[in-house]
Every structure is written in structure tokens, then in C-alpha cells.
Scaffold this motif. Structure first.
Motif, PDB file in Angstrom:
ATOM      1  N   ARG A 241      85.035  34.139  22.129  1.00  0.00           N
ATOM      2  CA  ARG A 241      84.520  34.043  23.616  1.00  0.00           C
ATOM      3  C   ARG A 241      84.061  35.464  24.085  1.00  0.00           C
ATOM      4  N   GLY A 242      84.363  36.493  23.601  1.00  0.00           N
ATOM      5  CA  GLY A 242      83.861  37.537  24.138  1.00  0.00           C
ATOM      6  C   GLY A 242      84.465  38.253  25.393  1.00  0.00           C
ATOM      7  N   ARG A 243      84.147  37.439  26.527  1.00  0.00           N
ATOM      8  CA  ARG A 243      85.001  37.927  27.708  1.00  0.00           C
ATOM      9  C   ARG A 243      86.414  37.808  27.536  1.00  0.00           C
ATOM     10  N   ASP A 244      87.024  37.379  26.906  1.00  0.00           N
ATOM     11  CA  ASP A 244      88.391  37.073  26.849  1.00  0.00           C
ATOM     12  C   ASP A 244      88.963  38.049  25.630  1.00  0.00           C
ATOM     13  N   GLY A 245      88.326  38.674  25.106  1.00  0.00           N
ATOM     14  CA  GLY A 245      88.718  39.851  24.203  1.00  0.00           C
ATOM     15  C   GLY A 245      88.615  39.441  22.608  1.00  0.00           C
ATOM     16  N   THR A 246      88.446  38.073  22.755  1.00  0.00           N
ATOM     17  CA  THR A 246      88.172  37.759  21.214  1.00  0.00           C
ATOM     18  C   THR A 246      86.861  37.982  20.755  1.00  0.00           C
ATOM     19  N   HIS A 247      86.583  38.359  19.583  1.00  0.00           N
ATOM     20  CA  HIS A 247      85.195  38.936  19.001  1.00  0.00           C
ATOM     21  C   HIS A 247      85.000  38.580  17.706  1.00  0.00           C
ATOM     22  N   THR A 248      83.832  38.765  17.075  1.00  0.00           N
ATOM     23  CA  THR A 248      83.314  38.441  15.984  1.00  0.00           C
ATOM     24  C   THR A 248      83.908  39.765  15.132  1.00  0.00           C
ATOM     25  N   ASP A 249      83.899  39.503  13.573  1.00  0.00           N
ATOM     26  CA  ASP A 249      84.265  40.577  12.968  1.00  0.00           C
ATOM     27  C   ASP A 249      83.323  42.000  12.908  1.00  0.00           C
ATOM     28  N   ALA A 250      81.997  41.724  13.268  1.00  0.00           N
ATOM     29  CA  ALA A 250      81.142  42.611  13.397  1.00  0.00           C
ATOM     30  C   ALA A 250      81.455  43.581  14.432  1.00  0.00           C
ATOM     31  N   TRP A 251      82.294  43.141  15.474  1.00  0.00           N
ATOM     32  CA  TRP A 251      82.740  44.284  16.529  1.00  0.00           C
ATOM     33  C   TRP A 251      83.512  45.224  15.857  1.00  0.00           C
ATOM     34  N   THR A 252      84.720  44.553  15.071  1.00  0.00           N
ATOM     35  CA  THR A 252      85.768  45.611  14.799  1.00  0.00           C
ATOM     36  C   THR A 252      85.147  46.612  13.912  1.00  0.00           C
ATOM     37  N   GLU A 253      84.206  46.398  13.172  1.00  0.00           N
ATOM     38  CA  GLU A 253      83.557  47.351  12.172  1.00  0.00           C
ATOM     39  C   GLU A 253      82.802  48.330  12.996  1.00  0.00           C
ATOM     40  N   LEU A 254      82.101  47.991  14.025  1.00  0.00           N
ATOM     41  CA  LEU A 254      81.318  48.768  14.833  1.00  0.00           C
ATOM     42  C   LEU A 254      82.311  49.776  15.728  1.00  0.00           C
ATOM     43  N   TYR A 255      83.350  48.906  16.072  1.00  0.00           N
ATOM     44  CA  TYR A 255      84.273  50.032  17.024  1.00  0.00           C
ATOM     45  C   TYR A 255      85.051  50.926  16.032  1.00  0.00           C
ATOM     46  N   ASP A 256      85.342  50.637  14.955  1.00  0.00           N
ATOM     47  CA  ASP A 256      86.012  51.804  13.916  1.00  0.00           C
ATOM     48  C   ASP A 256      84.957  52.853  13.548  1.00  0.00           C
ATOM     49  N   GLU A 257      83.589  52.269  13.557  1.00  0.00           N
ATOM     50  CA  GLU A 257      82.764  53.522  13.252  1.00  0.00           C
ATOM     51  C   GLU A 257      82.765  54.394  14.182  1.00  0.00           C
ATOM     52  N   PHE A 258      82.532  54.042  15.545  1.00  0.00           N
ATOM     53  CA  PHE A 258      82.065  54.671  16.911  1.00  0.00           C
ATOM     54  C   PHE A 258      83.420  55.444  17.344  1.00  0.00           C
ATOM     55  N   THR A 259      84.384  55.091  17.149  1.00  0.00           N
ATOM     56  CA  THR A 259      85.660  55.792  17.318  1.00  0.00           C
ATOM     57  C   THR A 259      86.302  56.829  16.424  1.00  0.00           C
ATOM     58  N   ALA A 260      85.824  56.661  15.154  1.00  0.00           N
ATOM     59  CA  ALA A 260      86.440  57.521  14.030  1.00  0.00           C
ATOM     60  C   ALA A 260      86.529  59.106  14.369  1.00  0.00           C
ATOM     61  N   THR A 261      85.279  59.641  14.691  1.00  0.00           N
ATOM     62  CA  THR A 261      85.127  61.058  14.886  1.00  0.00           C
ATOM     63  C   THR A 261      86.336  61.391  15.960  1.00  0.00           C
ATOM     64  N   TYR A 262      86.176  60.741  17.025  1.00  0.00           N
ATOM     65  CA  TYR A 262      87.052  60.829  18.148  1.00  0.00           C
ATOM     66  C   TYR A 262      88.581  61.231  17.792  1.00  0.00           C
ATOM     67  N   HIS A 263      88.860  60.157  16.915  1.00  0.00           N
ATOM     68  CA  HIS A 263      90.271  60.496  16.430  1.00  0.00           C
ATOM     69  C   HIS A 263      90.378  61.403  15.814  1.00  0.00           C
ATOM     70  N   GLU A 264      89.580  61.633  14.784  1.00  0.00           N
ATOM     71  CA  GLU A 264      89.627  62.849  13.548  1.00  0.00           C
ATOM     72  C   GLU A 264      89.734  64.221  14.435  1.00  0.00           C
ATOM     73  N   LEU A 265      89.249  64.263  15.699  1.00  0.00           N
ATOM     74  CA  LEU A 265      88.949  65.587  16.093  1.00  0.00           C
ATOM     75  C   LEU A 265      90.206  65.797  17.087  1.00  0.00           C
ATOM     76  N   GLU A 266      90.645  64.751  17.659  1.00  0.00           N
ATOM     77  CA  GLU A 266      91.824  64.995  18.628  1.00  0.00           C
ATOM     78  C   GLU A 266      91.545  66.252  19.694  1.00  0.00           C
ATOM     79  N   PHE A 267      90.466  66.035  20.134  1.00  0.00           N
ATOM     80  CA  PHE A 267      90.101  67.103  21.225  1.00  0.00           C
ATOM     81  C   PHE A 267      90.939  66.677  22.630  1.00  0.00           C
ATOM     82  N   GLU A 268      91.392  67.596  23.521  1.00  0.00           N
ATOM     83  CA  GLU A 268      92.205  67.251  24.415  1.00  0.00           C
ATOM     84  C   GLU A 268      91.315  66.284  25.444  1.00  0.00           C
TER      85      GLU A 268
END
Lengths: 278, 312, 114
Positions: A241-268
Motif C-alpha cells: 500500500r505504500g502509505r502504511d509502510g508496506t513497500h515493494t522489494d525495489a524499495w528495500t534495495e534502494l534504501y540499502d543503497e542510499f543509506t550504505a555510505t552514511y552507516h559506513e562513515l558514522e559521522f556525528e
């Protein structure tokens, strides 16, 4: 732009707990849609058909990121941090529509242009529905965003008219329409706190009404291009449904890609680049 | 105009489309500007990567704005190259996709981490900006005009790149180490950015004789070293032991060029390096995938879609 | 028909719009432009182009850059970074500062009118 003077609107300090929860739900929906739409659109940067069209689509993506930032900034004023809004927020808490998270097929410019159109029309309707919002800081920002959205819609309309002028192009746009339409309808799926959002006047139209307006705008235009618009009540709807937080698999992949560097660097704190000279 | 006259008149913004330039000048200028334009496009294939990886929303915005500038530069430069009447933009883009087009060595190395962002955005762009500033005085006027606009925009790119470097070098020990490792890997490529020494550079002498270039590769590289080594050190990067950097009699810095891998450089300049295949292949696939759109636009253009041309 | 005229003063300069001429075709337009727009002004080259072939973007549309904060694409935002180490970076920054100042003034004027 709006009939309500700012003095009669609600300020940040006036919000009740219940109102704040509803307002946050609305803001996250606005922000998440813009952010994820932009994240997908930037995939076209460098890959667009010509140098000029590359600049145009990338600038649109940049605008959408900028709009997302305006809405996340409002959430920050309600106490959220950028990591809480973006980088460390669980992917199942994101409430964007399914339309904006769909991956693009290689070279599927018809999808890029049509998705932009379906989204931009919905965006305009939604912005108009919050132009007269009861929350003063939100009202202040709508005008800025509407101005930029005009260019986006013109861009999409012009492209659609040209692509559908030949059989090959029209066929591709029709394929994109058949594919995207069920996901586009999720733009109007009522998310959490829908009744409160309208009740408190944060948005002046219910989503059901916005959906009708959207269909009344996109259907005649697309039909004028000799496209067949699927029957909204007959299309097979995705399970998510999207609006209720349920998403297609493509979202999880995209999310992992764009958050990866943030988590790796651990800037304050994430870097900010804001105006220094005014 | 004969070559002798060209040599005699050569100076900043001296020639333009109205001049009847000799074949050799037009070919040399086309080669140079096409190389420059291709490099803007292929640099984009690297820089694009950083938009998705950016660790803050503002950095994401800055990166996508920067990549737009690069594509904008490519647009200006292909047009400047077209004014020489040797090749059309479509022909130059076709050459780029099929592997005949040449571009900067640094853009033959695919990137996959955020640590590489400042290597491109600070050091490579900084080097490019050194060169571009001197090209405001090139003898081909449309090229100089493109350079006015490009140099105006580039300052943001270099500062954005340095800001990323500064942030990384203020990060955790692990982040600093990864940044240093990445720098060690990129440093020789960055030094080769300016090409081989002058006596090895085939096109250099003619380019300078007719005013297309005003500064030698050596001069550019040496001035780059004098400006960017102190910057690198200021942010805590160590300059690798090899290639050796030495101080000349006048106090300026230079590099021992024998320490650099010129075989790899020449393989790259023939587009035969492993990374060349990957980057050019990516360009070709991406362009082929949207070929249908360009065809669709062409058919629109030749049909009733356009306004009728005014009669002569 | 009307032909718009662009004049370049010296080699290396930009062609700048200086006015127009009425003429039935391109050759006549060039003849007229030489007299009307170049007879007294130092001229290296002239361009003529049919007015109807010029597409115009209005002031309102040209402001598509909008009102959202886009400081991230201006050099002076990176104020923790010193640009003075390289002349070309410093030059670019001062040109950008000037362009940003003009934009701010235009936005302010517009705001005053509204």
C-alpha cells in the motif's frame, strides 16, 4: 495564495499532542514522496537521451530533493533530526507511494516522463490542498514549491505529446501507463491519521476527493494522446500500500543503497550546506 | 588563411567561425575541444555514483547540481567544437560511444566508494580548473567563450570537493585510513592528468604555436603541485613516497616522471585499458537504450511539429 | 518581416543584441543591418535572424530556479574552505558572489512589488 491570514493559523507551540501526530504523518508523506521520486529520477542523470534533456530531468530531480528538504526541515522543527528523518529511519516506516519507488527499466524514458506527469499532477493537487492549511509554517512553504512544480508539469506534458506522436513512442508510453497506473493509484491511499489531518485542517481536502480530481485531469489528457487509460476500479492492485509502510522489494534495495555510505562513515551529524549570505 | 599567418596572428580569442582557418588548425582545435567535451561526459559517469552514496541530503543536492554543471559544460564544448566545421555533435557522441572518442585518463577508472568523491571533485577538478583558466586565452573564440561560463561554475565544484575531503579527514581513524588509501591509489593518476612531459607530447607544440594552448603540460602540473600538495597535507593526507616529488632550484615542486606508469597511460589513451572498456561500454549501452527517444524526436522535428523556417 | 540584429564589436567578443530591421529576406536584412547598426559603431561581425524564429522565455518563467534554498551550488556556501590558494577558484567564487547578489536583489525587488 490562500484565504486564511497567518494570525488565524496554528503555530508550532499551539499544537496538541494529537495534532502533532497527525501533522507529522502528513509531512512524512509529503517528504518521502519527494525524496524517493528524486532518488529514482537521478538515476537518469548522465543516461538521458540528449545533453539538454539530461540537464532538464536532473534539475527536476534536484528540485524534488529540495522540496523533500523543505518538508523534512518542518519535521526537524518538530524535534526530528536528519538521521531520524532519513538515514536511520526503518524502511518500513517510510510512507511514500509505490509509484515513486518503482525501478526504471533500461532506456525506459517513457516511464520517466509518464511517471513524472502522473506524479506532478498529483503533487499539484496535493499542494493546493495544503495551500490553505491551518499550520502556519507549512503554508509559508507551499508557494515556493508550487512555482517549481509548474516547470515539471510542462516538461512532462511536452514530452508526452512528442513521444506519442509516432506509433513506436505511443506504444512505449502505453506500456508504461499499463505498468505504472496501479502503483500511481497508491498516491491516494489514505495513510495513517487521514481523518485527523482533514479534521484539524492541515489539509483541506480528503484524499478521496484528490483522487477524483487527479483522475479527472490525467484521464482526458492521456486519452487525447490516443492512450487507453486503465479503469481505476478494475486494475489489479499490488498487495503493498505504500502509505502504511508496506513497500515493494525495489524499495528495500534502494534504501540499502542510499543509506550504505552514511552507516559506513558514522559521522556525528550529516553535513549541511545552507545560505551563509543573505 | 595560411599556417604562417595563423602563427603570426595567434593570440587570445583571435580566430572565429568567420575566419577561413587552415585544415590543420581546424583538425587540431576539434581534437582538443572534442577531448575536453568527452571528458565532461565521462567524468559524469564517475560523479553520478556519488549522488546515491552521499551521506547527507545537502551533499546529495550539491552532487546532483555539480553533475548538471558537467553536462552543461559538455553541451557548451560540443557546440564550440562544432563551430570548426569538422564534425557534428552527433558524430562526436557516436565516436564516444563506439570507442573512438578520447577523454581524460582519470575517467577510465570506475569508482565505487564515497572516499573517491574528493579525489575526483577536489584533485581532478582542481587540476582541470588550472588548465581551464588558461584556456580562456585560447585562440579559438567559441572555445574561450565556453571557458568563461565553465570557469564561473567550477569554483563551487572544487570547494565542494575540498569540503568532502575535510569532512572525511576529520572522521574516525578508519575513515581517515580509507581516505589515505584511496588517495594513494589516485595520486599517480592525478599527476598523469596533465599528460606526459612536453617533449613526448605530440600535439603540444603545434597547439601552442597557433595559440590553442598557452601553457605547457609541465607548467600546469608544476603549478598544480605547488597549490594542491600543501592542501592535501593541510587535511592530513600523506603524499606517497612514489612518484618522487622534488623541489627545483626556484623552490617550486616537480615530479620525477620516470616514477609514473606511462605504459598504463598510453594504454588508456588508446582506450584499451580494462577500465576504458567498462566506462565506454557503459556509455554505449546507455546511449543505445535511449536511441528510440532520439529517433522519436527526429521524426517530430521533421514533421509538422516545428514552426516553419522563415524564407530567405 | 522583422529581423533581429546582433553585433560583435571586436574578434573574440560576444555577439550582442543591438536592435532590428524590417526586410523582405535575409540578404536585404544584412544590407540594412550594416547601415542601421554598424555604420557608426565599431563592428567586426553582424548576425541577423528572423524575429519570429526567436522563442522568448518570460521573466517569470526564467526564474524557474525558484525560491527554495540552493546555496549548495554556490562556492561561497563552503565558507570553511579557503579559496585563495588558487587564483582560478577565488575568481570563480567572486563571480559567483556577484551573480548571487544580483539574484538576491532581483528577488527582493520582486518581493517589494508583491
Amino acid at each position: 495564495m490562500s484565504g486564511t491570514p497567518n494570525s488565524e493559523r496554528i503555530g508550532r507551540a499551539d499544537l496538541s499532542a494529537e495534532q502533532q501526530v497527525a501533522l507529522e504523518a502528513l509531512l512524512f508523506r509529503l517528504a518521502d514522496d519527494e525524496f524517493v521520486h528524486a532518488e529514482r529520477l537521478t538515476e537518469w542523470q548522465i543516461y538521458a537521451p540528449t545533453l539538454e534533456s539530461d540537464l532538464a530531468i536532473a534539475n527536476i530531480a534536484q528540485d524534488e530533493f529540495g522540496h523533500a528538504r523543505l518538508w523534512y526541515d518542518l519535521l526537524k522543527r518538530l524535534g526530528y533530526t536528519e538521521p531520524e528523518c532519513l538515514w536511520e529511519r526503518d524502511p518500513t516506516e517510510w510512507t511514500h507511494s509505490l509509484l515513486v519507488e518503482r525501478p526504471f527499466g533500461d532506456g525506459d524514458w517513457a516511464d520517466a516522463v509518464l511517471r513524472g506527469y502522473l506524479y506532478d499532477v498529483a503533487e499539484r493537487i496535493r499542494l493546493e490542498a495544503v495551500a490553505d492549511t491551518s499550520y502556519a509554517p507549512l503554508a509559508d512553504r507551499v508557494g515556493k514549491v508550487l512555482e517549481e512544480e509548474n516547470y515539471h508539469r510542462e516538461h512532462a506534458v511536452n514530452w508526452l505529446e512528442r513521444l506519442t506522436a509516432d506509433d513506436d513512442g505511443r506504444g512505449r508510453v502505453q506500456d508504461a501507463l499499463d505498468e505504472l497506473f496501479p502503483y500511481a493509484l497508491s498516491l491516494f491511499h489514505p495513510g495513517p491519521r487521514e481523518e485527523d489531518i482533514v479534521e484539524f485542517g492541515f489539509r483541506t481536502e480528503p484524499v478521496a476527493e484528490m483522487r477524483t480530481q487527479w483522475l479527472e485531469t490525467v484521464s482526458p489528457f492521456l486519452e487525447s494522446l490516443d492512450l487507453t487509460v486503465p479503469e481505476p476500479d478494475e486494475v489489479e492492485r499490488p498487495d503493498e500500500r505504500g502509505r502504511d509502510g508496506t513497500h515493494t522489494d525495489a524499495w528495500t534495495e534502494l534504501y540499502d543503497e542510499f543509506t550504505a555510505t552514511y552507516h559506513e562513515l558514522e559521522f556525528e551529524t550529516p553535513a549541511t550546506l545552507r545560505a551563509t549570505e543573505e | 588563411m595560411d599556417l604562417e599567418t595563423v602563427r603570426k596572428r595567434a593570440g587570445p580569442r583571435e580566430f572565429g567561425p568567420a575566419d577561413d582557418m587552415p585544415e590543420r588548425y581546424r583538425t587540431a582545435a576539434t581534437r582538443m575541444i572534442q577531448f575536453h567535451a568527452n571528458s565532461e561526459v565521462m567524468g559524469g559517469y564517475l560523479d553520478k555514483t556519488f549522488t546515491r552514496k552521499a551521506p547527507s541530503l545537502d551533499r546529495k543536492l550539491a552532487n546532483t547540481a555539480k553533475v548538471q554543471d558537467e553536462i552543461g559544460h559538455a553541451q557548451l564544448l560540443y557546440r564550440a567544437a562544432e563551430t570548426l566545421g569538422v564534425k557534428t555533435r552527433a558524430e562526436m557522441l557516436e565516436e564516444l560511444a563506439n570507442g573512438d572518442g578520447k577523454f581524460l585518463n582519470c575517467f577510465h577508472y570506475p569508482v565505487d566508494s564515497w572516499y573517491e568523491a574528493p579525489m575526483i571533485d577536489f584533485f581532478v577538478d582542481g587540476g582541470a580548473m588550472r588548465r581551464q583558466a588558461t584556456l580562456k586565452s585560447t585562440s579559438w573564440t567559441p572555445y574561450a567563450h565556453a571557458m568563461d561560463k565553465i570557469c564561473f561554475e567550477e569554483g563551487f565544484h572544487v570547494k565542494h570537493g575540498e569540503s568532502i575531503l575535510r569532512e572525511l579527514m576529520n572522521g574516525s581513524k578508519a575513515t581517515q585510513e580509507r581516505t589515505q588509501e584511496t588517495f594513494d591509489e589516485w595520486w599517480p593518476r592525478i599527476l598523469q592528468f596533465f599528460g606526459p612531459t612536453n617533449d613526448e607530447s605530440v600535439h603540444d607544440d603545434f597547439g601552442r604555436a597557433v595559440g590553442l594552448k598557452t601553457v605547457t603540460n609541465d607548467e600546469l602540473r608544476n603549478s598544480f603541485l605547488n597549490m594542491y600538495i600543501p592542501k592535501a597535507e593541510k587535511h592530513g593526507l600523506e603524499i606517497p613516497e612514489y612518484p618522487r616529488i622534488y623541489e627545483r632550484d626556484d623552490g617550486t615542486m616537480a615530479v620525477r616522471e620516470d616514477d609514473l606508469d606511462w605504459d598504463e597511460f598510453r594504454t588508456i589513451s588508446r582506450n584499451e585499458y580494462e577500465g576504458s572498456h567498462e566506462q565506454i561500454g557503459s556509455r554505449r549501452r546507455r546511449q543505445e537504450a535511449v536511441d528510440w527517444v532520439r529517433k522519436s524526436l527526429d521524426s517530430w522535428e521533421s514533421s509538422a511539429g516545428t514552426t516553419p523556417r522563415a524564407a530567405d | 518581416m522583422i529581423w533581429e540584429v546582433f553585433r560583435q564589436e571586436a574578434p573574440g567578443d560576444y555577439h550582442e543584441h543591438v536592435g532590428n530591421v524590417h526586410a523582405p529576406d535575409r540578404e536585404m536584412a544584412k544590407l540594412f543591418a550594416r547601415i542601421q547598426h554598424a555604420r557608426r559603431m565599431q563592428t567586426n561581425s553582424l548576425w541577423v535572424t528572423p524575429r519570429e524564429e526567436i522563442g522568448e522565455v518570460s521573466a517569470e518563467d526564467a526564474a524557474f530556479d525558484g525560491r527554495t534554498d540552493k546555496s549548495y551550488r554556490w562556492a561561497m556556501t563552503y565558507n570553511e574552505i579557503d579559496a585563495s590558494f588558487a587564483e582560478e577558484v577565488a575568481d570563480s567564487e567572486s563571480e559567483q558572489r556577484e551573480a548571487a547578489r544580483k539574484r538576491r536583489e532581483a528577488l527582493r525587488d520582486e518581493g517589494n512589488e508583491a
